[in-house]
Design a protein around this motif. Structure first.
Motif, PDB file in Angstrom:
ATOM      1  N   ASP A   1       0.843  -1.201   0.000  1.00  0.00           N
ATOM      2  CA  ASP A   1       0.000   0.000   0.000  1.00  0.00           C
ATOM      3  C   ASP A   1       0.875   1.246   0.000  1.00  0.00           C
ATOM      4  O   ASP A   1       0.609   2.203  -0.736  1.00  0.00           O
ATOM      5  CB  ASP A   1      -0.922   0.023   1.221  1.00  0.00           C
ATOM      6  N   LEU A   2       1.916   1.226   0.800  1.00  0.00           N
ATOM      7  CA  LEU A   2       2.827   2.373   0.859  1.00  0.00           C
ATOM      8  C   LEU A   2       3.639   2.493  -0.418  1.00  0.00           C
ATOM      9  O   LEU A   2       3.668   3.560  -1.049  1.00  0.00           O
ATOM     10  CB  LEU A   2       3.760   2.246   2.062  1.00  0.00           C
ATOM     11  N   LEU A   3       4.310   1.415  -0.823  1.00  0.00           N
ATOM     12  CA  LEU A   3       5.218   1.474  -1.970  1.00  0.00           C
ATOM     13  C   LEU A   3       4.516   1.814  -3.276  1.00  0.00           C
ATOM     14  O   LEU A   3       5.053   2.551  -4.105  1.00  0.00           O
ATOM     15  CB  LEU A   3       5.956   0.150  -2.134  1.00  0.00           C
ATOM     16  N   LEU A   4       3.315   1.274  -3.449  1.00  0.00           N
ATOM     17  CA  LEU A   4       2.599   1.464  -4.710  1.00  0.00           C
ATOM     18  C   LEU A   4       1.541   2.563  -4.624  1.00  0.00           C
ATOM     19  O   LEU A   4       0.786   2.761  -5.574  1.00  0.00           O
ATOM     20  CB  LEU A   4       1.965   0.140  -5.153  1.00  0.00           C
ATOM     21  N   ASP A   5       1.503   3.253  -3.478  1.00  0.00           N
ATOM     22  CA  ASP A   5       0.534   4.329  -3.251  1.00  0.00           C
ATOM     23  C   ASP A   5      -0.887   3.869  -3.567  1.00  0.00           C
ATOM     24  O   ASP A   5      -1.633   4.529  -4.282  1.00  0.00           O
ATOM     25  CB  ASP A   5       0.901   5.571  -4.070  1.00  0.00           C
ATOM     26  N   ARG A   6      -1.238   2.721  -3.009  1.00  0.00           N
ATOM     27  CA  ARG A   6      -2.571   2.162  -3.248  1.00  0.00           C
ATOM     28  C   ARG A   6      -3.598   2.865  -2.365  1.00  0.00           C
ATOM     29  O   ARG A   6      -3.501   2.833  -1.136  1.00  0.00           O
ATOM     30  CB  ARG A   6      -2.569   0.647  -2.988  1.00  0.00           C
TER      31      ARG A   6
ATOM     32  N   ALA B   1      11.669   0.156  -8.423  1.00  0.00           N
ATOM     33  CA  ALA B   1      11.428  -0.743  -7.297  1.00  0.00           C
ATOM     34  C   ALA B   1      12.696  -1.057  -6.510  1.00  0.00           C
ATOM     35  O   ALA B   1      12.659  -1.103  -5.280  1.00  0.00           O
ATOM     36  CB  ALA B   1      10.795  -2.049  -7.786  1.00  0.00           C
ATOM     37  N   ASP B   2      13.809  -1.267  -7.176  1.00  0.00           N
ATOM     38  CA  ASP B   2      15.030  -1.694  -6.481  1.00  0.00           C
ATOM     39  C   ASP B   2      15.491  -0.723  -5.390  1.00  0.00           C
ATOM     40  O   ASP B   2      15.751  -1.156  -4.266  1.00  0.00           O
ATOM     41  CB  ASP B   2      16.156  -1.962  -7.480  1.00  0.00           C
ATOM     42  N   PRO B   3      15.594   0.588  -5.653  1.00  0.00           N
ATOM     43  CA  PRO B   3      15.993   1.493  -4.570  1.00  0.00           C
ATOM     44  C   PRO B   3      14.983   1.540  -3.420  1.00  0.00           C
ATOM     45  O   PRO B   3      15.368   1.647  -2.254  1.00  0.00           O
ATOM     46  CB  PRO B   3      16.109   2.863  -5.236  1.00  0.00           C
ATOM     47  N   LEU B   4      13.701   1.434  -3.760  1.00  0.00           N
ATOM     48  CA  LEU B   4      12.686   1.426  -2.707  1.00  0.00           C
ATOM     49  C   LEU B   4      12.812   0.204  -1.818  1.00  0.00           C
ATOM     50  O   LEU B   4      12.685   0.284  -0.596  1.00  0.00           O
ATOM     51  CB  LEU B   4      11.283   1.471  -3.325  1.00  0.00           C
ATOM     52  N   ILE B   5      13.083  -0.933  -2.435  1.00  0.00           N
ATOM     53  CA  ILE B   5      13.236  -2.174  -1.674  1.00  0.00           C
ATOM     54  C   ILE B   5      14.472  -2.094  -0.777  1.00  0.00           C
ATOM     55  O   ILE B   5      14.444  -2.525   0.374  1.00  0.00           O
ATOM     56  CB  ILE B   5      13.314  -3.392  -2.632  1.00  0.00           C
ATOM     57  N   ARG B   6      15.556  -1.533  -1.282  1.00  0.00           N
ATOM     58  CA  ARG B   6      16.765  -1.387  -0.455  1.00  0.00           C
ATOM     59  C   ARG B   6      16.493  -0.482   0.749  1.00  0.00           C
ATOM     60  O   ARG B   6      16.907  -0.785   1.866  1.00  0.00           O
ATOM     61  CB  ARG B   6      17.921  -0.852  -1.286  1.00  0.00           C
ATOM     62  N   LYS B   7      15.789   0.614   0.526  1.00  0.00           N
ATOM     63  CA  LYS B   7      15.456   1.513   1.628  1.00  0.00           C
ATOM     64  C   LYS B   7      14.525   0.811   2.612  1.00  0.00           C
ATOM     65  O   LYS B   7      14.694   0.921   3.829  1.00  0.00           O
ATOM     66  CB  LYS B   7      14.818   2.794   1.111  1.00  0.00           C
ATOM     67  N   LEU B   8      13.555   0.105   2.084  1.00  0.00           N
ATOM     68  CA  LEU B   8      12.622  -0.631   2.922  1.00  0.00           C
ATOM     69  C   LEU B   8      13.355  -1.635   3.794  1.00  0.00           C
ATOM     70  O   LEU B   8      13.050  -1.794   4.978  1.00  0.00           O
ATOM     71  CB  LEU B   8      11.593  -1.340   2.036  1.00  0.00           C
TER      72      LEU B   8
END
Length: 86
Positions: free
Chosen positions: A13-18, A62-69
């Motif tokens: 929900d956060l990552l994809l702004d759902r 997606a890759d930078p977001l996943i690393r930050k996550l």
């Protein structure tokens, strides 16, 4: 400090702004930024988030977001003992 387990849907929900759930997910992550809670998820959920985020968008985003996550979440292993207890 309280530990909060996040299902993959909350993270997505956060990552994809759902909408309409992304604001609630952002509020949960804000609690972690102020060190009021420790956010946890399972290794399986984390891998699912990586897969869905990569297929719903593009890998370059997606890759930078996943690393930050990954730096924000505590990953909990899924062991046979955990599965048997569930």
């Amino acid at each position: 400090m309280a530990r909060v387990f996040l299902d993959s849907d909350v993270i997505l929900d956060l990552l994809l702004d759902r909408q309409p759930f992304s604001a609630h997910a952002a509020a949960i992550f804000a609690l972690a930024e102020t060190a009021r809670v420790e956010l946890c998820t399972s290794t399986v959920s984390f891998l699912n988030v990586y897969y869905v985020a990569g297929t719903q968008g593009d890998r370059e985003t997606a890759d930078p977001l996943i690393r930050k996550l990954r730096s924000v979440l505590t990953l909990l292993p899924v062991t046979p003992k955990n599965i048997d207890a569930a």
